[in-house]
Design an enzyme around this catalytic site. Structure first.
Site, PDB file in Angstrom:
ATOM      1  N   GLN A 102       5.264  57.014 -61.273  1.00  0.00           N
ATOM      2  CA  GLN A 102       6.485  56.462 -61.636  1.00  0.00           C
ATOM      3  C   GLN A 102       6.636  57.063 -62.898  1.00  0.00           C
ATOM      4  O   GLN A 102       6.872  56.354 -64.185  1.00  0.00           O
ATOM      5  CB  GLN A 102       6.575  55.046 -61.649  1.00  0.00           C
ATOM      6  CG  GLN A 102       6.545  54.357 -60.234  1.00  0.00           C
ATOM      7  CD  GLN A 102       6.696  52.994 -60.230  1.00  0.00           C
ATOM      8  OE1 GLN A 102       7.546  52.518 -60.985  1.00  0.00           O
ATOM      9  NE2 GLN A 102       5.958  52.416 -59.677  1.00  0.00           N
ATOM     10  N   LYS A 197       7.201  70.126 -47.081  1.00  0.00           N
ATOM     11  CA  LYS A 197       7.291  68.874 -46.693  1.00  0.00           C
ATOM     12  C   LYS A 197       8.323  67.953 -47.083  1.00  0.00           C
ATOM     13  O   LYS A 197       9.101  68.401 -48.182  1.00  0.00           O
ATOM     14  CB  LYS A 197       6.269  67.936 -46.504  1.00  0.00           C
ATOM     15  CG  LYS A 197       5.823  67.458 -48.101  1.00  0.00           C
ATOM     16  CD  LYS A 197       4.580  66.356 -48.309  1.00  0.00           C
ATOM     17  CE  LYS A 197       4.637  65.637 -49.547  1.00  0.00           C
ATOM     18  NZ  LYS A 197       3.315  64.879 -49.764  1.00  0.00           N
TER      19      LYS A 197
END
Length: 316
Positions: A102, A197
């Site tokens: 984060q 991806k």
């Protein structure tokens, strides 16, 4: 009292990775100092340090993996105790930096929790942080105290060079890890490939394409951490379908959450090479997993810090 190279030094281990702390202490030649980690009936953490730390250079070894919040609070309380006991320096050796993913606001109203952890460590009284392969290099900018970001690449690279594999291709499981793959590729003198991806939801990965030539290659997928192993499993299957020969996986931090080990065991992977930044439970150590020690690297880093020497030479 331990005197090392003319300095008063103490090493402490908290709860998360006591074996690594023991190995580091053995390398340096200083015994771990005892400390008592207590829990009140309601779960509150208390710390008691039986010996004086006044005027000492103190090193606290604690990874902040699961249970993340427990390990972070334990570390913060320990730092506070050392600061109040007049330790000269409080050096936090945090091989795995919890909340490191984060590191930015991906959406409008999200926290930057990696910055919050940096603020908490500094407010508690840490004077230096030593970590391993931070998820994002910019986390170093969240600190106003020295932070050393050690690299596991030399250890992992040495392992693969000793295997003497041929026809190697180093693979990044996503675009963000391309630089990491390039570093290992340069070390092994091998080309790289990138898995294209996308994530339909958190901890779920789907492969769209493979950028690079992997047919007939022994592929080494490298990442900084493996959490649920969804991305790695999907990448290994895609590589196998694209004609890769043997597939190896390596990472610094083996989080191995939920059923990650089962996914890795079922995937077409020869070996999963990781380091011991995180102490694995016995049930997670399967024959496919190879855990390399970072104790000597961190131990030498601590010695260099005690002696006011640089640490960059340790990564060459």
């Amino acid at each position: 009292m331990a005197v090392f190279h003319g300095s008063k030094v103490k090493l402490f281990s908290l709860s998360s990775n006591k074996q690594l702390a023991e190995d580091i202490a053995n390398y340096i030649g200083i015994p771990l100092t005892k400390c008592e980690i207590l829990r009140f009936a309601d779960g509150e953490i208390n710390v008691n340090i039986p010996e004086t730390v006044r005027g000492h250079k103190v090193f606290v070894i604690q990874s902040t993996n699961a249970p993340v919040n427990e390990n972070i609070m334990e570390l913060l309380i320990m730092i506070d105790a050392l600061k109040r006991a007049s330790a000269r320096e409080v050096n936090v050796v945090m091989p795995y930096y919890g909340y490191s993913r984060q590191d930015r606001k991906a959406k409008a109203r999200q926290p930057i929790s990696a910055k919050l952890i940096a603020d908490l460590l500094q407010t508690a009284g840490a004077t230096r942080v030593v970590s391993m392969d931070l998820h994002a290099g910019q986390i170093q900018g969240f600190f106003n105290i020295p932070i050393d970001n050690f690299k596991a690449l030399p250890i992992i690279g040495r392992y693969f060079r000793e295997k003497e594999l041929e026809d190697i291709c180093v693979v990044s499981p996503d675009h963000g890890g391309a630089a990491r793959a390039r570093d290992l590729g340069d070390l092994l003198r091998a080309p790289i490939a990138i898995i294209d991806k996308f994530r339909p939801e958190p901890n779920v990965a789907a492969v769209k394409n493979i950028i690079g030539k992997v047919r007939g290659k022994n592929c080494i997928i490298i990442d900084d951490m493996i959490d649920t192993a969804g991305s790695i499993s999907a990448a290994s299957i895609a590589l196998k379908e694209a004609g890769a020969k043997k597939i190896y996986v390596c990472c610094t931090h083996p989080l191995f959450s939920n059923d990650a080990v089962k996914k890795l065991d079922a995937a077409p992977i020869e070996e999963v090479i990781c380091t011991n930044t995180i102490q694995l439970e016995k049930e997670k150590i399967i024959p496919k997993i190879v855990q390399l020690s970072i104790a000597d690297l961190l131990g030498q880093g601590i010695i260099n810090i005690i002696d006011d020497q640089g640490v960059s030479t340790l990564f060459r």
